[in-house]
Design an enzyme around this catalytic site. Structure first.
Site, PDB file in Angstrom:
ATOM      1  N   GLY A 519       2.959  -9.450   5.123  1.00 18.46           N
ATOM      2  CA  GLY A 519       3.278  -8.325   4.261  1.00 18.46           C
ATOM      3  C   GLY A 519       3.946  -7.231   5.044  1.00 18.46           C
ATOM      4  N   PHE A 523       4.130   1.245   7.343  1.00 19.54           N
ATOM      5  CA  PHE A 523       4.024   1.535   8.769  1.00 19.54           C
ATOM      6  C   PHE A 523       4.322   0.346   9.654  1.00 19.54           C
ATOM      7  CE2 PHE A 523       1.677   4.527   6.369  1.00 19.54           C
ATOM      8  CZ  PHE A 523       1.933   5.739   6.983  1.00 19.54           C
ATOM      9  N   GLY A 524       4.723  -0.741   9.030  1.00 16.86           N
ATOM     10  CA  GLY A 524       5.084  -1.897   9.828  1.00 16.86           C
ATOM     11  C   GLY A 524       4.569  -3.172   9.218  1.00 16.86           C
ATOM     12  N   VAL A 526       2.782  -6.943   8.807  1.00 15.28           N
ATOM     13  CA  VAL A 526       1.534  -7.595   9.174  1.00 15.28           C
ATOM     14  C   VAL A 526       1.809  -9.091   9.280  1.00 15.28           C
ATOM     15  CG1 VAL A 526      -0.864  -8.015   8.543  1.00 15.28           C
ATOM     16  CG2 VAL A 526       0.233  -5.879   7.871  1.00 15.28           C
ATOM     17  N   ASP A 636     -12.229   6.279   0.308  1.00  9.67           N
ATOM     18  CA  ASP A 636     -10.991   5.739  -0.257  1.00  9.67           C
ATOM     19  C   ASP A 636     -11.215   4.306  -0.753  1.00  9.67           C
ATOM     20  OD1 ASP A 636      -8.399   5.887  -1.136  1.00  9.67           O
ATOM     21  OD2 ASP A 636      -7.522   5.298   0.782  1.00  9.67           O
TER      22      ASP A 636
END
Ligand SMILES: *[C@@H]1O[C@H](CO)[C@@H](O)[C@H](O)[C@H]1NC(C)=O
Ligand SMILES: *[C@@H]1O[C@H](CO)[C@@H](O)[C@H](O)[C@H]1NC(C)=O
Ligand SMILES: *[C@@H]1O[C@H](CO)[C@@H](O)[C@H](O)[C@H]1NC(C)=O
Ligand SMILES: *[C@@H]1O[C@H](CO)[C@@H](O)[C@H](O)[C@H]1NC(C)=O
Length: 828
Positions: A519, A523-524, A526, A636
């Site tokens: 994915g 932020f980068g 995986v 969260d």
């Protein structure tokens, strides 16, 4: 029926006759004696006589469409007042007066004739010795040997000769032995059953697909069946009310559906005016048909290959887009939307023989036209599928043929890819498009800088990144001292978090191969990897991200120290030059939201697994709140932060916003309210106060989302309800809450579902002191005979009392994507 009432006056003398002849049968009915027709006992149009099926659902006889003097023999729903003719015998040759005769010949042929004895229609069937025709209660008119009662050995049946609609139990498609094809042909117009221009059926070429044709031109494509749905129509899926099925074997290629609740009246019809396919459900209250699904749904469905080859069509803007690695053939035409059907061409030609080509996965799509594709049903793995595509220079793409859990099979395309639709929700499937090495590299780079859409994803959110950066900061300081521990100066605490060797990670992820990419977050990327027989998820920070925040150091401590089967494990980290990575245990099934809010995947979550997920999350939270060495408020909790392991056990992830409470601390306030809109409790939003009870609120939202398959926010913009909580609450009060339950679950245990909804509603009550704590919730869930309190009104999050709060400060909340955690009420 249309004609019966209006011609009643003319029929009075016949009525008398009927009564005399049918004294033995129901004396005041105009119907024929029962549901069968035998030779020498024809149905006379002039008498208004009809056959009525055994259960009373269907009637067969003569009718005039409204406003027409033409007369037809047909079958209609008895308890439905509009659009009720389901089958017409002599659709192209009407009877033009009030006469007409439906008879069964001595050898078993059904014949419709007029008063000059001209044959207007006949059934062609093998000769029978003592035939009988019978109208069955599913609307099927069958001809069989008189003695063959109850067998399905019919010499002829109307279900094999559909008119313009499919009833439950009918088959659309091919008998490969007899080469008989069953298609639907629309009426010429609403009042004329003659064959119209639109037809609907199965095309056997390649991977069989359902098409709509106007004349000989295809105008809509449902796409191939992928084991769960037609690739282009994910809304048309089985539920606990309805079961769609496709059979593809050596004998037949057919589509059919059955209704699981026989009291529901359904039909699937071609609209004679638009050519659309409509799935209709009769609603008794309003005495009208309601459209449950229709196709085409948007402009992409409405024109085949609207955007031309190698392009994606989207109902969002921009409508047409090239696949990665391709550019518009004619840039001007595309930008001006003059003519988009030119499509796209490769940036770089394939370099087949040097074996350098690769594949770019494209998620959430309707598969390209499969008419010219080949399917290998024996192939089990996607890797084999890829290999066979690579081995043939003309292969342009591959995909899984059957995406259901037990599915197998590989589709290969050898022609330009056309009619691909990009769904704007997490439905559709993955298509692997072949591109040259140069384009592969470029596409990877551009997707890691953008916020690429992804299908198979493990969500390791922004917060993990922050956690990581903290780690990195710590590590860089301490690197020379020790490679295996991170000292936390202020807390005077040592965490043992292993550091992984960069080379090992490169090897584990096959040098960050695109095939291992799970994915793409903001932020980068995986990646999936395999390290010493263990599967891992590696989050590689993009070099441009510079979120740094030492406020997360406690979270680094917490995640490393905590261990529970319902919490995800951070295994370690890796730093090399400017590469920074976090290594997690691999969760093969990704995050919960990807299942819950995807109509296709939601089917694989039955009630048992959803209950198990609710229970698992509850246990994880219980551990965080009460049972671990620390008291942790997650802050969260949401569907995308629940990851699923191979057995669909839930694991809470993402502790970046978590806070550790001291000994007897119960509530804390913050000036910075962070969280995800839709999951945050009212007191947290209003005052910044958080406690175990704010997590309980989020958990309640999660329970209700799991049961309804709907997001608390985002689905209700155009409906009467503010959000899911309000809807569930309203239905609960009206004792209709089961209407909100996700149909995709199939059969459910009603008592358990009601219990969970009750618990969910208790958790989301407006006043935090009314909400139960986790130990109580876990005991509610585990105890079959718990007496639960009646919930009070939920906090709808958008404040009910606007005098206390400035509403405008909430408005920002509605804008960001609900995947993101957001900050609102920054400062005061
Ligand atoms: C059945 O009889 C009709 C005439 O009564 C004839 O036209 C038809 O060919 C016969 N069908 C078969 C299958 O023998
Ligand atoms: C196909 O048609 C043949 C001949 O009419 C029949 O015997 C067979 O049962 C049919 N096959 C299926 C699967 O319906
Ligand atoms: C294969 O690679 C060589 C050099 O790497 C190149 O000259 C050649 O053009 C490539 N073959 C094709 C078909 O592109
Ligand atoms: C590639 O596939 C096409 C389509 O199936 C086939 O006609 C062709 O022979 C194949 N080529 C090779 C080299 O296998």
């Amino acid at each position: 029926m249309y004609s019966q009432v209006e011609s009643m006056a003319r029929r009075i003398p016949f009525l008398l006759l009927c009564i005399l002849f049918n004294l033995a049968a129901a004396p005041f009915s105009l119907s024929y004696a029962g549901d069968t027709l035998t030779p020498g006992q024809p149905l006379l149009g002039a008498t208004g006589a009809t056959l009525i099926s055994d259960g009373g659902s269907f009637e067969l006889g003569f009718f005039n469409p409204p406003g027409s003097s033409n007369r037809y023999v047909g079958i209609w729903f008895r308890n439905v007042s509009q659009q009720n003719v389901v089958w017409v015998a002599n659709r192209n040759r009407p009877i033009t007066d009030t006469s007409g005769l439906l008879s069964l010949t001595a050898n078993g042929t059904l014949v419709v004739s007029d008063n000059s004895s001209a044959v207007l229609w006949n059934s062609s069937a093998p000769a029978l010795a003592s035939p009988v025709a019978q109208l069955l209660d599913n609307g099927n008119l069958v001809v069989r040997e008189e003695g063959d009662v109850g067998s399905s050995n019919y010499a002829w049946q109307s279900f094999d000769f559909p008119t313009d609609r499919l009833l439950p139990g009918m088959k659309l498609g091919w008998n490969l032995t007899s080469r008989r094809n069953r298609i639907l042909t629309a009426w010429a117009s609403t009042n004329d059953p003659a064959e119209g221009n639109y037809t609907f059926g199965i095309d056997l070429r390649g991977d069989p697909q359902i098409f709509g044709w106007v004349g000989t031109r295809q105008y809509m494509r449902f796409g191939p069946w992928n084991g769960l749905v037609f690739s282009g129509s994910p809304e048309m899926m089985s539920s606990y009310l309805l079961d769609y099925s496709v059979v593809i074997d050596g004998e037949q290629v057919v589509f059919s559906y059955t209704v699981l609740d026989p009291s529901l009246i359904r039909q699937t019809v071609i609209n004679p005016t638009s050519g659309a396919i409509e799935v209709l459900l009769w609603t008794t209250e309003s005495q009208s048909w309601s459209t449950r699904t229709e196709f085409p749904r948007d402009n992409c469905d409405g024109t085949i290959s609207r955007c031309g080859p190698y392009a994606l069509c989207s109902s969002d803007w921009p409508r047409c887009k090239c696949l990665p690695g391709f550019h518009p053939r004619n840039q001007n035409d595309w930008e001006l939307l003059v003519n988009t059907s030119g499509g796209c061409e490769r940036n770089t030609e394939l370099d087949c023989h040097n074996n350098t080509d690769g594949f770019i996965p494209q998620s959430n799509v309707k598969l390209p036209d499969t008419s010219a594709s080949t399917v290998d049903w024996s192939m089990e793995s996607l890797d084999d599928c890829q290999t066979s595509c690579l081995n043939n220079c003309s292969c342009t793409a591959y995909a899984r043929a059957n995406i259901s859990a037990s599915g197998r099979g590989c589709i290969l395309w050898f022609t330009p890819l056309t009619d691909i639709k990009l769904f704007n929700s997490e439905t559709g499937q993955d298509l692997f498009v072949r591109v040259a090495a140069a384009d592969l590299k470029e596409a990877m780079e551009s997707s890691s800088s953008g916020k690429g859409r992804r299908g198979v994803i493990i969500v390791v959110s922004a917060v993990a990144t922050l956690t990581f950066l903290t780690l990195v900061a710590c590590c860089i300081w301490k690197r020379k001292k020790t490679k295996y521990s991170i000292r936390e100066e202020t807390e005077e605490e040592t965490i043992n978090l292993p550091s992984f060797d960069f080379a090992a990670i490169v090897q584990a992820t096959d040098n960050f191969s695109s095939f291992n990419k799970l994915g793409e977050g903001g932020f980068g990327p995986v990646y999936k990897g395999r390290l010493k027989e263990r599967e891992i998820a590696v989050k590689r920070l993009s070099k441009t991200s510079d979120q740094g925040a030492d406020e997360f150091k406690n979270e680094v401590v917490s995640i490393a120290e905590l261990q529970h089967r319902n919490l995800v494990r951070l295994l370690g980290y890796c730093i090399e030059a400017n590469e920074r990575m976090l290594i997690y245990e691999y969760m093969p099934n990704g995050s919960l939201d990807k299942f819950l809010f995807d109509k296709v995947k939601a089917r694989s979550l039955d009630w048992k697994s959803r209950y198990n997920i609710i229970l698992g999350i509850a246990r994880g939270l219980l551990y965080l709140h009460h049972d671990s060495i620390l008291r942790i408020i997650h802050r969260d909790l949401k569907a995308s932060n629940i990851l699923l392991d191979e057995d669909m056990n839930p694991k809470i992830s993402d502790f970046g916003m978590a806070k550790i409470f001291n000994g007897n601390e119960t509530i804390r306030r913050t000036q910075r309210v962070v969280g995800t809109y839709g999951y945050m409790s009212p007191e947290y939003i209003k005052t910044g106060a958080y406690s175990v009870k704010s997590d309980v609120f989020s958990f309640g939202v999660l329970i209700l989302e799991i049961i309804t398959g709907k997001k608390n926010i985002g689905f209700y913009i155009s409906t009467e309800y503010l959000n899911l909580l309000e809807q569930v609450w309203t239905l609960w009060k009206e004792d209709r809450v089961l209407e909100a339950v996700d149909e995709s679950m199939g059969a459910v245990c009603v008592a358990e579902v009601l219990k969970c909804i009750n618990i969910g509603l208790l958790c989301v009550q407006e006043q935090s002191e009314d909400r139960p704590i986790m130990p109580l919730i876990v005991s509610f869930l585990g105890n079959e005979t718990t007496q639960l309190l009646e919930p009070k009104r939920p906090g709808f999050v958008v404040p009910s009392d606007s005098s206390k709060t400035n509403l405008s400060s909430y408005e920002h909340c509605l804008l960001p994507s609900n995947h993101l955690s957001i900050t609102i009420l920054e400062g005061r």
